[in-house]
Design an enzyme around this catalytic site. Structure first.
Site, PDB file in Angstrom:
ATOM      1  N   ARG A  90     -16.525 101.355  42.889  1.00 18.58           N
ATOM      2  CA  ARG A  90     -17.736 102.059  42.503  1.00 18.58           C
ATOM      3  C   ARG A  90     -17.401 103.354  41.701  1.00 18.58           C
ATOM      4  O   ARG A  90     -17.817 103.694  40.662  1.00 18.58           O
ATOM      5  CB  ARG A  90     -19.075 102.462  43.425  1.00 18.58           C
ATOM      6  CG  ARG A  90     -20.177 103.059  42.684  1.00 18.58           C
ATOM      7  CD  ARG A  90     -21.167 103.325  44.225  1.00 18.58           C
ATOM      8  NE  ARG A  90     -22.307 104.149  43.387  1.00 18.58           N
ATOM      9  CZ  ARG A  90     -23.319 104.459  44.001  1.00 18.58           C
ATOM     10  NH1 ARG A  90     -23.561 104.131  45.184  1.00 18.58           N
ATOM     11  NH2 ARG A  90     -24.451 104.982  43.544  1.00 18.58           N
ATOM     12  N   ASN A 144     -26.323  94.162  43.705  1.00 18.40           N
ATOM     13  CA  ASN A 144     -26.353  94.646  42.254  1.00 18.40           C
ATOM     14  C   ASN A 144     -25.188  93.940  41.499  1.00 18.40           C
ATOM     15  O   ASN A 144     -23.856  93.830  41.961  1.00 18.40           O
ATOM     16  CB  ASN A 144     -26.401  95.886  42.251  1.00 18.40           C
ATOM     17  CG  ASN A 144     -27.535  96.645  42.370  1.00 18.40           C
ATOM     18  OD1 ASN A 144     -28.691  96.198  41.945  1.00 18.40           O
ATOM     19  ND2 ASN A 144     -27.841  97.857  43.074  1.00 18.40           N
ATOM     20  N   CYS A 164     -35.225  94.035  44.874  1.00 16.37           N
ATOM     21  CA  CYS A 164     -34.830  95.239  44.323  1.00 16.37           C
ATOM     22  C   CYS A 164     -35.921  96.365  45.073  1.00 16.37           C
ATOM     23  O   CYS A 164     -37.045  95.902  45.238  1.00 16.37           O
ATOM     24  CB  CYS A 164     -34.877  95.583  42.849  1.00 16.37           C
ATOM     25  SG  CYS A 164     -34.496  97.252  42.417  1.00 16.37           S
ATOM     26  N   HIS A 194     -33.903  96.551  37.024  1.00 21.49           N
ATOM     27  CA  HIS A 194     -33.242  97.814  36.338  1.00 21.49           C
ATOM     28  C   HIS A 194     -33.837  98.157  35.093  1.00 21.49           C
ATOM     29  O   HIS A 194     -33.171  98.991  34.440  1.00 21.49           O
ATOM     30  CB  HIS A 194     -31.907  98.203  36.785  1.00 21.49           C
ATOM     31  CG  HIS A 194     -31.505  98.451  38.168  1.00 21.49           C
ATOM     32  ND1 HIS A 194     -30.123  98.536  38.705  1.00 21.49           N
ATOM     33  CD2 HIS A 194     -32.230  98.120  39.304  1.00 21.49           C
ATOM     34  CE1 HIS A 194     -30.265  98.660  39.932  1.00 21.49           C
ATOM     35  NE2 HIS A 194     -31.619  98.492  40.310  1.00 21.49           N
ATOM     36  N   TYR A 244     -34.039 103.861  35.928  1.00 19.16           N
ATOM     37  CA  TYR A 244     -32.858 103.437  34.928  1.00 19.16           C
ATOM     38  C   TYR A 244     -33.164 103.392  33.635  1.00 19.16           C
ATOM     39  O   TYR A 244     -32.408 103.494  32.872  1.00 19.16           O
ATOM     40  CB  TYR A 244     -32.637 101.907  35.585  1.00 19.16           C
ATOM     41  CG  TYR A 244     -31.909 101.867  36.860  1.00 19.16           C
ATOM     42  CD1 TYR A 244     -30.641 101.763  37.223  1.00 19.16           C
ATOM     43  CD2 TYR A 244     -32.823 101.719  38.148  1.00 19.16           C
ATOM     44  CE1 TYR A 244     -30.113 101.933  38.432  1.00 19.16           C
ATOM     45  CE2 TYR A 244     -32.057 101.634  39.349  1.00 19.16           C
ATOM     46  CZ  TYR A 244     -30.750 101.787  39.576  1.00 19.16           C
ATOM     47  OH  TYR A 244     -30.277 101.812  41.006  1.00 19.16           O
TER      48      TYR A 244
END
Length: 422
Positions: A90, A144, A164, A194, A244
């Site tokens: 990440r 995700n 989500c 998102h 987002y």
């Protein structure tokens, strides 16, 4: 009933356990299996999970295993909440795109593509093993990028639903602002994972009074502050975008911010160390307050509601999920995966409700990102530098030849250990 959680060693898991314990009448679990290859973390979190169940009087059995096939055997539903490469991957997703002047984020833009490439093959392998163990089991994906992963699962013929926590977070927030019970709020939540907008906030159900104008008038400043967008943006749009959307509506501002502070991955990694230390306290028998800062708020409640509807005895419930479009948004292909309100029942799975009409201001972006997701999934399934490049070139946050070339080089360099074909 038996539930299995793949990625049970996640620091998220106590949030999930707390929801299972509190809502045991909604979802009566007989056995819960936490599955994770990281055995040290798994045993730590498994012990805390048992203490949470005991404190709240839940009679269910909690077991842990690193053996996926044994863990999912006989499970009625399998929740997948994994992160291939962990926080280290990440951190890379959030860092190298900034070198090209692009947003560095784990689910959006180039970083999101990297995560999809790492994740889709792993999730499909897990799903196939679930199908061999129990073909009737439902797969609930919280991994995700949820939209792309769910589409991969559905295309492969799995009984899968994507989940989500954005919608349930808005529902809880708006209910508090309006002094209503969360169950009295129905969101006209439309878009892709998102990439959604709240087009209406209705009292009681899909046909109820729209409270959104009142909500924006009275609480627009607070909502805009949570979204880190100017109040004027909400007033001009007349809707509430997902947080987002800031990556699209304020891209350059976000890039400057991300380049001037520690990454979210670094923050989360530090938080996880602290959480794991707390989890190791044998006196701890509830989720700690720090967990609220980790993310995933209300995930447990959404997961309980979804699993209960999928595994129920013929009833159904309305919930925001990720599933096939099937004509719901007429400007998208039927096999696009969208995020909307759906009626969820065990016999049929999710069936989207009729969605409000999207303005062209939003349909253009939704169509654009759907096209990117087509290419991203193709790259994840078949590999190849050229497919990665095309997906990046198609993304609305990239869209330039030189940028796509530079990002492709960096993505492949940072993900070789996770991509068998690279």
């Amino acid at each position: 009933m038996k539930l299995a959680v793949v990625g049970g060693g996640s620091t998220y898991t106590p949030e999930l356990i707390d929801g299972f314990a509190r809502l045991r009448d909604t979802l009566p679990i007989g056995e819960l299996v936490l599955i994770d290859p990281a055995t040290d973390r798994l045993e730590l979190i498994g012990a805390l999970a048992r203490r949470i169940f005991a404190r709240q009087g839940h009679p269910g059995l909690i077991t842990t295993t690193s053996d996926l096939d044994a863990g999912v055997d006989g499970a009625d539903a399998v929740l997948i909440q994994l992160r291939v490469g962990g926080q280290a991957a990440r951190l890379q997703d959030e860092t190298w795109p900034l070198e090209c002047g692009c947003v560095g984020q784990e689910t959006t833009g180039a970083g999101g593509l990297a995560k999809a490439l790492r994740t889709v093959p792993v999730v499909l392998d897990i799903a196939e093993r679930v199908r061999r163990a129990n073909p009737r089991a439902w797969i609930i994906d919280f991994t995700n990028p949820v939209g792309i992963v769910t589409r991969a699962l559905l295309q492969a013929g799995h009984k899968a639903v994507g989940l989500c926590n954005v919608a349930i977070g808005f529902q809880r927030k708006f209910a508090a602002l309006l002094d209503l019970a969360p169950g009295d709020i129905h969101l006209d939540h439309v878009g892709l994972n998102h990439l959604t907008w709240e087009l209406g906030v209705r009292r009681g159900g899909p046909d109820g009074e729209d409270l959104l104008p009142r909500l924006l008038s009275a609480h627009g400043d607070a909502i805009a502050g949570d979204l880190h967008l100017p109040r004027a943006v909400l007033d001009r749009l007349g809707v509430v975008p997902s947080y987002y959307l800031r990556y699209f509506y304020a891209h350059d501002e976000v890039v400057r911010e991300l380049g001037s502070k520690p990454s979210r991955a670094a923050e989360v990694a530090a938080m996880e160390k602290e959480l794991l230390a707390l989890y190791g306290d044998p006196a701890l028998d509830e989720k700690p307050a720090l967990l609220a800062k980790r993310g995933g708020a209300f995930y447990s409640e959404a997961a309980v509601d979804l699993a209960a509807a999928l595994l129920g005895d013929g009833g159904s419930a309305v919930q925001v999920v990720n599933t096939y479009n099937n004509g719901t948004l007429p400007f998208l292909p039927d096999d696009a995966v969208i995020e909307v309100q759906a009626r969820v029942g065990g016999g049929t799975g999710p069936v989207p409700l009729a969605a409000p009409r999207l303005d062209p201001l939003y349909t253009g972006l939704v169509s654009h990102v759907t096209a990117y997701e087509d290419l991203a999934l193709d790259a994840a399934l078949r590999g190849g530098r050229d497919r990665v490049f095309k997906a990046l070139l198609a993304h609305p946050l990239v869209g330039q030849f030189d940028l796509a070339e530079g990002l492709t080089d960096r993505l492949l360099a940072h993900n070789k250990e996770h991509l068998a074909w690279a």
